[in-house]
Each structure stands twice: as structure tokens, then as C-alpha cells.
Design an enzyme around this catalytic site. Structure first.
Site, PDB file in Angstrom:
ATOM      1  N   PRO A 238     -23.621 -34.135  -0.411  1.00 47.95           N
ATOM      2  CA  PRO A 238     -24.870 -34.662   0.142  1.00 47.95           C
ATOM      3  C   PRO A 238     -24.634 -35.908   0.992  1.00 47.95           C
ATOM      4  CG  PRO A 238     -24.973 -34.442  -2.252  1.00 47.95           C
ATOM      5  CD  PRO A 238     -23.547 -34.295  -1.846  1.00 47.95           C
ATOM      6  N   GLU A 239     -24.913 -35.793   2.278  1.00 52.68           N
ATOM      7  CA  GLU A 239     -24.899 -36.934   3.188  1.00 52.68           C
ATOM      8  C   GLU A 239     -26.342 -37.120   3.650  1.00 52.68           C
ATOM      9  OE1 GLU A 239     -21.787 -36.449   6.159  1.00 52.68           O
ATOM     10  OE2 GLU A 239     -20.608 -35.244   4.793  1.00 52.68           O
TER      11      GLU A 239
END
Length: 274
Positions: free
Chosen positions: A2-3
Site C-alpha cells: 500500500p502506497e
DNA sequence: CCGACGTCCTGCTAGC
DNA sequence: TGCTAGCAGGACGTCG
């Protein structure tokens, strides 16, 4: 992984599912996450109602009507979802916030690199972030960004991963942004021309915007706040495409380790400047 | 002060 | 077929 685009998708998905619904109970798993959950926080949370949910860098902030904040980081494998009543509990479920409509807000994290914290007030959130967070990669201030790059002897990959320079970029979007700007991950910041800094800045903004449009990227674990997978992984130009043909020139994409991370690039389109 | 590197954690997979 | 070493990486601590 997750960015920013994945975290933004989670926040947008969760917003209509949790805002205005009172938290009636909290169930906490026994295994520790990166930041420990203090036992007394449960009493602080139960009976409060989320008024808003927002994102800063890769952090999720749930604003409670008590004035406190639930601060969530997904780490590598974190999943923050709202599910209807009666859904079976999966492995690695660390937090279950029961809401007054019967649904559950859940935090699941296989590798436990993430965290869920209760922060008493907005003023204390900055401390919880650790180092100061850089700007969001939408309208990056051109001059400070270029100056930060050009005054550093670090390589571009390390610079893009530094959350104090820019908040929200991780390994995937660093590689994609470097390809889009035609810059090699090992190029030193100090060897950039002002024009290079502008190209990189715009490439980051474009890549992040498109990835949000695509609801982020699912490599393995990532899902949005309603459980849906991302779609941007199909648009990757270099990440995870080692040996495949460059979309520009057909040259085989290469993978090297830079700043301790797998870094994918086209050896023809992205020449080292130093 | 700055930059490089090791650490945490689990599950999958490449390779023997 | 079964086993294991290695890899995945965000944030942070430590070392030179």
C-alpha cells in the site's frame, strides 16, 4: 504494497461505510504490530463516532467525535475494511471495531509491519508520524523539490522513498515515476539539471493520479476498504516486468537493487547521469 | 550531519 | 516430491 494510491482508495471506500456510525465495541488480537496498542485505548474508542476519514502520505486518520484520532498505517500487507455483520474472521485479524449498524471495521495484517494507534488530539498526530512528512505529490512545490534533489548526493531511488521529501511514494510508484521521467534510479540527485527535476516532479504527479484513478495496484495482499482489488497493476511499465519488453523501445526491462530495494528500469530509456 | 545498511515479519516460490 | 533459502518492503535504529 500500500502506497499513496492504495491508501487513498481505502479511505474513499471506507468513508461512506463508517462515517456517522458509532463504535460499540473493540476486539484486539494478541499479536503485536509495529506500534503497540495500549490497553486503555479501547475505553477511549468505544462510544465514539467517526466524523471523517482522511489520508496523509501513507497514513489513514479516522477523526472521532471525541476529538481523538485513530491513526492507521497499512505497512506492507495491512487491510482496513468494513464488512457486513456475520462475515467469518480471517487469519491475521488484529482489530475489530463493531459499528452500530451491525457492520465491522477490521484491520488485518499478515506481516505486521503496520499499526493502529489512538491519538488523543490532532496536535499530537505530527509526533506519531515520526519524522516530518513532506508534501503530498499532487502540486509539489517546484523550487523546494528541485533544491532538495540537487543538494543531495543520494540516488534518486532513495530520495523518492524518503517520506520527509515527498509523502506517499513507495517502491512501485518510485520505479514507475523514474521510468516516466527517463531517469535512472542510481542517478545522484546532485547530478540533475533543473529540467530533470521538473520532469521527475510532473512524472510523479501523473503516475500517482493515474494510479488513484485505477484504484491502486494489487500485487498480492492489497484490497480497498470494501474488499475490492486494485487495477493499476495492469498499467505498470517497469515494476515487476523484469525481462519483458520496454513499452517505449522494446529493450528488456532490468532489475537491480538500489537503496536496498528491487528497482526496475529500462537500460535504454533511463541512462545513468553519473 | 549524512548516507548506507540491517531489522522486523510471514508466506510464497525458485531451485536443488 | 519435499525441503529450505531467499525474497518481498515501510519505517526506523544503528553504524561508519
Amino acid at each position: 504494497m500500500p502506497e499513496l494510491p492504495e491508501v487513498e482508495t481505502v479511505v474513499r471506500d471506507l468513508r461512506p461505510l463508517i462515517v456517522g456510525r458509532c463504535i460499540v465495541s473493540v476486539r484486539v488480537g494478541s499479536k503485536k504490530l509495529r506500534k503497540p496498542w495500549e490497553q486503555e485505548w479501547a475505553d477511549c474508542v468505544v462510544g465514539t463516532t467517526p466524523l471523517a476519514i482522511r489520508r496523509r502520505g501513507k497514513w489513514i486518520l479516522v477523526d472521532l467525535d471525541s476529538g481523538a484520532i485513530l491513526l492507521v498505517h497499512l505497512g506492507m500487507t495491512g487491510q482496513f475494511t468494513a464488512v457486513p455483520a456475520g462475515e467469518p474472521a480471517p487469519d491475521h485479524l488484529h482489530f475489530t471495531f463493531a459499528l452500530n449498524d451491525g457492520s465491522e471495521l477490521r484491520y488485518r495484517d499478515t506481516r505486521r509491519f503496520g499499526s493502529v494507534q489512538w491519538i488523543a488530539s490532532d496536535a499530537l498526530v505530527q509526533d506519531a508520524f515520526g519524522e516530518r512528512l513532506g508534501p503530498e505529490p499532487f502540486d509539489i512545490p517546484a523550487k523546494p523539490f528541485a533544491e532538495a534533489l540537487r543538494s543531495s548526493r543520494r540516488n534518486l531511488k532513495a530520495l523518492l522513498l524518503d517520506q520527509s521529501l515527498l509523502a506517499g511514494v513507495g517502491n512501485i510508484y518510485a520505479d514507475e515515476s523514474l521510468f516516466r521521467s527517463g531517469l535512472h534510479p542510481q542517478t545522484l540527485g546532485s547530478s540533475l539539471k533543473p529540467k530533470d527535476c521538473d520532469r521527475l516532479r510532473l512524472a510523479i504527479e501523473e503516475v500517482i493520479a493515474k494510479a488513484i484513478d485505477g484504484r491502486g495496484s494489487t500485487i498480492r495482499d492489497y484490497i480497498g476498504g470494501s474488499g475490492l482489488r486494485g487495477g493499476y497493476q495492469d498499467e505498470f511499465t517497469v515494476y515487476g516486468r523484469t525481462g519483458e519488453a520496454c513499452v517505449n523501445c522494446g529493450t528488456a526491462i532490468e532489475m537491480i537493487r538500489v537503496a536496498g530495494r528491487a528497482s526496475h528500469f529500462c537500460p535504454k530509456c533511463q541512462k545513468r547521469k553519473n
